[in-house]
Design an enzyme around this catalytic site. Structure first.
Site, PDB file in Angstrom:
ATOM      1  N   ASP A 305      45.497  48.186  48.759  1.00  0.00           N
ATOM      2  CA  ASP A 305      46.603  48.889  48.093  1.00  0.00           C
ATOM      3  C   ASP A 305      47.963  48.454  48.655  1.00  0.00           C
ATOM      4  O   ASP A 305      48.068  48.036  49.806  1.00  0.00           O
ATOM      5  CB  ASP A 305      46.455  50.410  48.245  1.00  0.00           C
ATOM      6  CG  ASP A 305      46.364  50.830  49.695  1.00  0.00           C
ATOM      7  OD1 ASP A 305      45.732  50.115  50.489  1.00  0.00           O
ATOM      8  OD2 ASP A 305      46.952  51.869  50.043  1.00  0.00           O
ATOM      9  N   GLU A 306      48.967  48.576  47.822  1.00  0.00           N
ATOM     10  CA  GLU A 306      50.378  48.484  48.227  1.00  0.00           C
ATOM     11  C   GLU A 306      50.671  47.269  49.113  1.00  0.00           C
ATOM     12  O   GLU A 306      51.424  47.375  50.075  1.00  0.00           O
ATOM     13  CB  GLU A 306      50.788  49.769  48.951  1.00  0.00           C
ATOM     14  CG  GLU A 306      50.690  50.995  48.062  1.00  0.00           C
ATOM     15  CD  GLU A 306      50.993  52.291  48.791  1.00  0.00           C
ATOM     16  OE1 GLU A 306      51.788  53.087  48.253  1.00  0.00           O
ATOM     17  OE2 GLU A 306      50.442  52.531  49.886  1.00  0.00           O
TER      18      GLU A 306
HETATM   19  C1  ACM Z   1      47.187  54.947  48.348  1.00  0.00           C
HETATM   20  O1  ACM Z   1      47.500  56.150  48.229  1.00  0.00           O
HETATM   21  N1  ACM Z   1      48.036  54.075  48.889  1.00  0.00           N
HETATM   22  C2  ACM Z   1      45.902  54.447  47.890  1.00  0.00           C
END
Ligand code: ACM
Length: 487
Positions: A305-306
């Protein structure tokens, strides 16, 4: 036959609501002579039996003997019937309570566990009350993956707290514990051959609070305790972003060989591993090899993620490497929805959390774990006046935690492509275990019913009094359960 209950029957104590509940006349009174009978396919020392005895004692004060003799009047019998697997699946069961005795039948030990969870909920949980309502229940879950995630990276929670977390979630038949073990602010699992990860990277936490980490033995203890409660651990090492703690520990993970400082803030998206750094591939290999060796479950979570400071093509290459490594150790991969952009194997799971359109970019046929932030993010405040929690995904009161359908989130993705549901607790703002409990309960009981009970059987009005029974029971055993203001 229907799962909806007539008013006033004692089975309106059940969360999650079973698939079919048929109240019958009469009741069974468990007394001093009642026994737990380990029938066909069940060892009397099996943890399912041992837990049942302990839980009946907590509920009623009665300590039941275990036996392998044939059932007699007043006994609770449990038995495995492998031939029932087409009806019950891996986790379903049939529970029959009549005036003369109770019986739980399932095709598997996991099914028996779930059936005994239901049976224990049917007691009134007031002292010296061993009465169980006569009822016939046939039950199986809607989804196989019913999880909770605990972020031990932003703030660390030790083994005892994690064991308690498991025990509480297992009351509601939740069966996946996703441990978020690394992030910018801390590295929380000792990895053989990489002492700096914990020597340096475990020392920090958000706000300069205490760090900490699990030894390999600690991790195995968590895995074993979870298994006793039919909970599978899903470990997450977040890559290639969310990696400042690792980068700060190992110079060779950095392109310039220079470690950045430890980080105690709450920004995201600024750190990245690089495949061109000298130690990255060995690091990925060793971390995944150890996780695979120590995790009996099928899935390893690689984050994903991110990764805002990872170049897009480098990101895709990184995810492909992670998937190859996971497969090379005989496991399957799960990652946050951003991995949907990469070529994914059919068994890889995509965990939806923020943008349905991003998750929807996954290859056709991909399967999902649903964690929509505005319904499942346990770090969101219940209401604006809550002392703990955040608000970026909105306030999540109990009706919001309950009132969603996993099959209505991503166009074209119905039950056949949904492995299940999961509620994450991120801990940037969560310092104490009392706050963990306050944010998780009773919202995790809402999630448990979303994941277990058929959509057509669920209504908020029916759920709400059943949930209150469990809020009261949790409070009675010392859980710091959130209580909404009475209206
Ligand atoms: C997330 O909340 N960065 C998966």
């Amino acid at each position: 036959m229907t799962g909806r209950l007539g008013g006033g029957h004692q089975s309106d104590r059940l969360v999650p609501l079973p698939q079919q509940v048929t109240p019958r006349d009469g009741s069974l009174v468990i007394g001093a002579h009642s026994r737990v009978v380990a029938g066909n396919g069940v060892d009397p020392m099996d943890p399912v039996v041992v837990h049942l005895v302990a839980d009946v004692q907590s509920a009623t004060g009665l300590h039941l003997r275990r036996t392998i003799e044939p059932p007699a009047r007043g006994d609770i019998a449990v038995r495995i019937d492998p031939a029932s697997s087409s009806r019950h699946g891996d986790e379903g069961y049939e529970l029959t309570i009549g005036n003369d005795g109770a019986e739980v039948v399932a095709a598997t030990r996991h099914g028996l566990w779930n059936g005994t969870r239901t049976l224990v909920q049917l007691f009134s949980h007031s002292a010296h009350d061993g009465e169980l309502p006569a009822v016939h229940i046939v039950d199986r879950p809607r989804f196989e993956w019913r999880g909770a995630m605990l972020d031990v990276a932003r703030h660390f929670f030790g083994v005892d707290h994690v064991l308690r977390f498991v025990e509480l979630m297992a009351r509601f038949k939740l069966n996946r514990l996703h441990l978020h073990l690394s992030d910018d602010q801390g590295w929380r699992l000792a990895i053989d051959g990489w002492p700096a990860l914990t020597g340096v990277g475990a020392s920090s936490a958000v706000g300069g609070d205490y760090g900490g980490f699990f030894s390999r033995a600690d991790y195995l203890e968590i895995v074993a305790h979870a298994a006793l409660h039919f909970v599978t651990v899903v470990p997450e090492i977040d890559m290639p972003g969310h990696t400042n703690a690792a980068l700060a520990s190992v110079p060779e993970l950095n392109l310039d060989g220079v470690t950045p400082p430890l980080y105690t803030g709450t920004e995201v998206g600024f750190s990245s591993l690089h495949l061109a750094a000298p130690a990255t591939r060995r690091f990925v290999h060793d971390v995944i090899a150890q996780l695979a060796a120590d995790t009996p479950g099928e899935y390893l979570h690689v984050g994903g993620d991110e990764a805002h400071s990872t170049d897009h093509s480098a990101y895709l290459e990184f995810v492909a490497l992670l998937q190859r490594e996971v497969h090379s150790h005989g496991k399957q991969m799960v990652g946050w929805e951003e991995i949907a952009a990469a070529p994914l194997a059919p068994a890889t799971l995509v965990q939806h959390w923020l943008h349905a359109a991003v998750a929807a970019g996954a290859p056709s046929g991909a399967r999902f774990v649903m964690s929509p932030a505005r319904h499942t993010y346990l770090d969101m405040k219940h209401t604006p006046d809550c002392r703990v929690g955040r608000r970026w995904a909105g306030f999540i009161d109990l009706a919001t935690a309950y009132g969603w359908d996993p099959a209505a989130l991503i166009d074209g993705v119905g039950d056949d492509r949904i492995a299940g549901v999961e509620a994450p607790l991120w801990t940037e703002k969560v310092v104490s275990f009392a706050d963990v409990e306050h944010l998780c309960y009773p919202r995790l009981a809402c999630l448990a019913e979303v994941g277990w009970t058929a959509q057509a059987l669920r209504t908020w009005d029916d759920f709400r009094p059943r949930l209150q029974v469990h809020s009261d029971r949790l409070a009675a055993i010392g859980v710091n359960v959130y209580g909404p203001p009475a209206d």
